[in-house]
Every structure is written in structure tokens, then in C-alpha cells.
Design an enzyme around this catalytic site. Structure first.
Site, PDB file in Angstrom:
ATOM      1  N   ALA A   8      -5.391  35.130 -12.888  1.00 31.52           N
ATOM      2  CA  ALA A   8      -5.595  35.400 -14.082  1.00 31.52           C
ATOM      3  C   ALA A   8      -5.652  36.853 -14.440  1.00 31.52           C
ATOM      4  O   ALA A   8      -6.388  37.651 -13.752  1.00 31.52           O
ATOM      5  CB  ALA A   8      -7.002  34.908 -14.803  1.00 31.52           C
ATOM      6  N   CYS A   9      -4.784  37.148 -15.388  1.00 30.06           N
ATOM      7  CA  CYS A   9      -4.636  38.653 -15.960  1.00 30.06           C
ATOM      8  C   CYS A   9      -5.039  38.646 -17.356  1.00 30.06           C
ATOM      9  O   CYS A   9      -4.944  37.628 -17.838  1.00 30.06           O
ATOM     10  CB  CYS A   9      -3.215  39.130 -15.417  1.00 30.06           C
ATOM     11  SG  CYS A   9      -1.905  38.801 -16.515  1.00 30.06           S
ATOM     12  N   PRO A  10      -5.125  39.759 -18.045  1.00 32.19           N
ATOM     13  CA  PRO A  10      -5.430  39.783 -19.506  1.00 32.19           C
ATOM     14  C   PRO A  10      -4.332  39.099 -20.231  1.00 32.19           C
ATOM     15  O   PRO A  10      -4.890  38.507 -21.274  1.00 32.19           O
ATOM     16  CB  PRO A  10      -5.359  41.377 -19.683  1.00 32.19           C
ATOM     17  CG  PRO A  10      -5.753  41.976 -18.385  1.00 32.19           C
ATOM     18  CD  PRO A  10      -5.116  40.994 -17.435  1.00 32.19           C
ATOM     19  N   THR A  16      -0.178  36.977 -13.607  1.00 31.43           N
ATOM     20  CA  THR A  16      -0.868  35.906 -13.111  1.00 31.43           C
ATOM     21  C   THR A  16       0.139  35.011 -12.232  1.00 31.43           C
ATOM     22  O   THR A  16      -0.205  34.673 -11.172  1.00 31.43           O
ATOM     23  CB  THR A  16      -1.092  35.149 -14.247  1.00 31.43           C
ATOM     24  OG1 THR A  16      -2.204  35.758 -15.052  1.00 31.43           O
ATOM     25  CG2 THR A  16      -1.712  33.663 -13.863  1.00 31.43           C
TER      26      THR A  16
END
Length: 102
Positions: A8-10, A16
């Protein structure tokens, strides 16, 4: 060995999916079965079930944001890292995970 992973990334887009792919590729190279859940702005894909978690030997949580339902992984040996680590440091990540499991 069976490992469950979350990436998960922002924004939940490029990094991701790059991390998910890197985890899958490295797992295949090492003969490790892996399931990767991706979490992003459009929700979660390939969701890890409780059956997956019960079967898992360990977890890799590669995220630069809070992971949804992270408590699912309590009790499992796990490595928590940046979403960039599977992409840039896959060998070291899996070596650390093996130490955690042993």
C-alpha cells in the site's frame, strides 16, 4: 512456505502494484507461495482471507500508509517495511523474513 503480503502506498497506484509484482517475482524465484493484497485509493484487491492468514507462515506488510485491518496479522511473524523495499531490496527483505520465521 506460504506468505501473505499487503502492499500500500499513499495513492495506491504505481508503487503499490510495483511492490506486489516484486514480491510475487521474488517469491517465485525462492519457491515460496505468496498472496499479495493491494490497498489503494480505489479499495483493496486480492483480499487476504482469514483462511489465508491461518495457513500463512509469515506476513510482509510493505506500506507507506496505514494498512486496513492490520490486526488480522497479529500473531504471525512479520516484517513491516516501506513499499519501496520489495522493489529495491527484495533479497534482503526475504532474508530478514526467513530469520523472523526461524
Amino acid at each position: 512456505m506460504y506468505i501473505v503480503c499487503v502492499a500500500a502506498c499513499p495513492t495506491g497506484v504505481a508503487h503499490t502494484f510495483m511492490a506486489a509484482e516484486a514480491l510475487e517475482i521474488k517469491g517465485k524465484e525462492l519457491g515460496i507461495e505468496i498472496k499479495v493484497e493491494t490497498q489503494g485509493s480505489m479499495g483493496a484487491d486480492n483480499i487476504i482471507s482469514m483462511t489465508d492468514i491461518e495457513r500463512a507462515d509469515a506476513a510482509i506488510l510493505a506500506a507507506d500508509v496505514a494498512i486496513n485491518d492490520v490486526e488480522r496479522f497479529s500473531g504471525l511473524p512479520k516484517i513491516e517495511c516501506s513499499v519501496a523495499d520489495p522493489i529495491k531490496h527484495g533479497d534482503a527483505l526475504f532474508a530478514a523474513l526467513k530469520q523472523e520465521v526461524l
